[in-house]
Design an enzyme around this catalytic site. Sequence first.
Site, PDB file in Angstrom:
ATOM      1  N   TYR A  98      -3.751 -13.288  27.780  1.00  0.00           N
ATOM      2  CA  TYR A  98      -2.891 -12.179  27.372  1.00  0.00           C
ATOM      3  C   TYR A  98      -1.510 -12.246  28.021  1.00  0.00           C
ATOM      4  O   TYR A  98      -0.599 -11.528  27.607  1.00  0.00           O
ATOM      5  CB  TYR A  98      -3.558 -10.839  27.694  1.00  0.00           C
ATOM      6  CG  TYR A  98      -4.556 -10.408  26.645  1.00  0.00           C
ATOM      7  CD1 TYR A  98      -4.197  -9.507  25.644  1.00  0.00           C
ATOM      8  CD2 TYR A  98      -5.845 -10.906  26.634  1.00  0.00           C
ATOM      9  CE1 TYR A  98      -5.104  -9.115  24.677  1.00  0.00           C
ATOM     10  CE2 TYR A  98      -6.761 -10.530  25.677  1.00  0.00           C
ATOM     11  CZ  TYR A  98      -6.389  -9.627  24.695  1.00  0.00           C
ATOM     12  OH  TYR A  98      -7.281  -9.252  23.736  1.00  0.00           O
ATOM     13  N   HIS A 117      -6.062  -7.899  31.584  1.00  0.00           N
ATOM     14  CA  HIS A 117      -5.245  -8.662  30.637  1.00  0.00           C
ATOM     15  C   HIS A 117      -3.980  -9.197  31.306  1.00  0.00           C
ATOM     16  O   HIS A 117      -2.956  -9.411  30.648  1.00  0.00           O
ATOM     17  CB  HIS A 117      -4.869  -7.807  29.409  1.00  0.00           C
ATOM     18  CG  HIS A 117      -6.010  -7.571  28.490  1.00  0.00           C
ATOM     19  ND1 HIS A 117      -5.894  -6.882  27.290  1.00  0.00           N
ATOM     20  CD2 HIS A 117      -7.315  -7.915  28.576  1.00  0.00           C
ATOM     21  CE1 HIS A 117      -7.073  -6.829  26.691  1.00  0.00           C
ATOM     22  NE2 HIS A 117      -7.941  -7.442  27.456  1.00  0.00           N
ATOM     23  N   ARG A 119      -4.410   1.775  15.270  1.00  0.00           N
ATOM     24  CA  ARG A 119      -4.071   0.465  15.848  1.00  0.00           C
ATOM     25  C   ARG A 119      -2.981  -0.204  15.001  1.00  0.00           C
ATOM     26  O   ARG A 119      -2.068  -0.837  15.539  1.00  0.00           O
ATOM     27  CB  ARG A 119      -5.320  -0.426  15.909  1.00  0.00           C
ATOM     28  CG  ARG A 119      -5.004  -1.848  16.344  1.00  0.00           C
ATOM     29  CD  ARG A 119      -6.239  -2.723  16.461  1.00  0.00           C
ATOM     30  NE  ARG A 119      -5.867  -4.097  16.797  1.00  0.00           N
ATOM     31  CZ  ARG A 119      -6.741  -5.062  17.059  1.00  0.00           C
ATOM     32  NH1 ARG A 119      -8.041  -4.809  17.020  1.00  0.00           N
ATOM     33  NH2 ARG A 119      -6.330  -6.286  17.347  1.00  0.00           N
ATOM     34  N   CYS A 153     -13.967  -5.492  31.324  1.00  0.00           N
ATOM     35  CA  CYS A 153     -13.358  -6.124  30.152  1.00  0.00           C
ATOM     36  C   CYS A 153     -14.053  -7.450  29.901  1.00  0.00           C
ATOM     37  O   CYS A 153     -14.378  -8.167  30.848  1.00  0.00           O
ATOM     38  CB  CYS A 153     -11.867  -6.348  30.400  1.00  0.00           C
ATOM     39  SG  CYS A 153     -11.031  -7.262  29.067  1.00  0.00           S
ATOM     40  N   ASP A 154     -14.243  -7.806  28.633  1.00  0.00           N
ATOM     41  CA  ASP A 154     -14.964  -9.040  28.333  1.00  0.00           C
ATOM     42  C   ASP A 154     -14.048 -10.240  28.133  1.00  0.00           C
ATOM     43  O   ASP A 154     -14.521 -11.352  27.954  1.00  0.00           O
ATOM     44  CB  ASP A 154     -15.870  -8.853  27.107  1.00  0.00           C
ATOM     45  CG  ASP A 154     -15.095  -8.760  25.793  1.00  0.00           C
ATOM     46  OD1 ASP A 154     -13.856  -8.621  25.850  1.00  0.00           O
ATOM     47  OD2 ASP A 154     -15.722  -8.800  24.727  1.00  0.00           O
TER      48      ASP A 154
END
Length: 447
Positions: free
Chosen positions: A270, A200, A93, A169-170
Amino acid sequence: MKKFSVCIAGGGSTFTPGIVLMLLDNLDKFPIRTIKFYDNDGERQKVIADACEIMLKEQAPDIDFVASTDPEIAFTDIDFVMAHIRVGKYAMREKDEKIPLKYGVVGQETCGPGGIAYGMRSIGGVLELIEFMEKYSPNAWMLNYSNPAAIVAEACRLLKPDSKVINICDMPIGIEERMAQGLGLKSRKDMVVRYFGLNHFGWWTDIRDKDGNDLMPRLKEHVAKYGYGPSPEMLEAAGESQHDDESWKHTFGVVKEFYPLSPDMLPNTYLKYYFMADEVAAHTDPSYTRANMVMDGREKHVFGECQKIVEKGNSEGTTLEIDEHASYIVDLARAIAHNTNERMLLIVENKGAIANFEPTAMVEVPCILGSNGAEPITQGEIPRFQKGLMEQQVAVEKLVAEAWSEKSYTKLWQAITLSKTVPSAKVAKQILDDLIEANKDFWPELG
């Protein structure tokens, strides 16, 4: 009531203890007979697993617990797989974030070139989990919240179209919790939402309470002033959460900057990476990115707490917390197991849910979830502005899945070039070549 067997794929994740605590807190709604951990890094998983085993013995000694790196052991006799893997761990990452920043481009784990790089690693890992599940527990369902969810969902649609996978997705859940808090509601479940977009990359178009009262005017007034951050009156009462550090405070607050672009809707946080890409890149420290914050913060904390539990032999005084954002996973499992037909925000193939959009796009919309899976709720036609943005982004996601499947350098270059975060094809190629070098142990060899 039937008791269920659950495999948590990604047993060595920093989120796993919080999920276990959340499952323990919901045993009255979702009884469990077995919890299994699966991870391909046995050493990392052991630290988390040993601590979780102690907590399980303290709170629910009747639950069988197994942690394994053997897929046959982990995936046999399973009702649900809860998958949250990170292929390459936080070390990769960090590269996802820092390589694009060398070229003045957003460095983020799910958006832009970093998200594409992560997607190219995640696809193979998630497809492997699906194959394990289908081989050893063919009647099981996978609740997949491995990131980047949009690219992973598209790869599942393309390469495993008949698999029993629910992609979730949370992030919208977290935003809705903040909305409910601002409205003085007990829970986001007191709201009925209409929402459309990609993961997102979406917008709320209507939010009402259970009596049908329109909550949007109050929410819009708040967002115009504070984004999704707290008002001064709320600050004192606000509790801490995983999203309360400085970087998340900025992400929630900065929404007010781009909310006026489409003031009849409420945007996902996002979208800042697409609407403010130059500003985000310019204000990110290329030597210390979000990955470094997580490694120095959350990762050290969770593993340190787990080691303390193992050394003491009990969890007394631990600061490990229930992962509240993960509570929707229990709702998902219950909806499938008990055919509750609950309304939930899921990532599904469009097939007309958004009337004027690509039928095969993996869109994020409210669905009715039951024992047969997800049934999308039609959101009608969407405006040209959102449609244009989404068409560009869904093309990126499809090109990434095709690049992985076809081992195509050209399609991956196209995907990065098409991302709204990237200024030119030349820069896209420079970033891609660096990412290929960094990911040579994880990506297919591209031709």
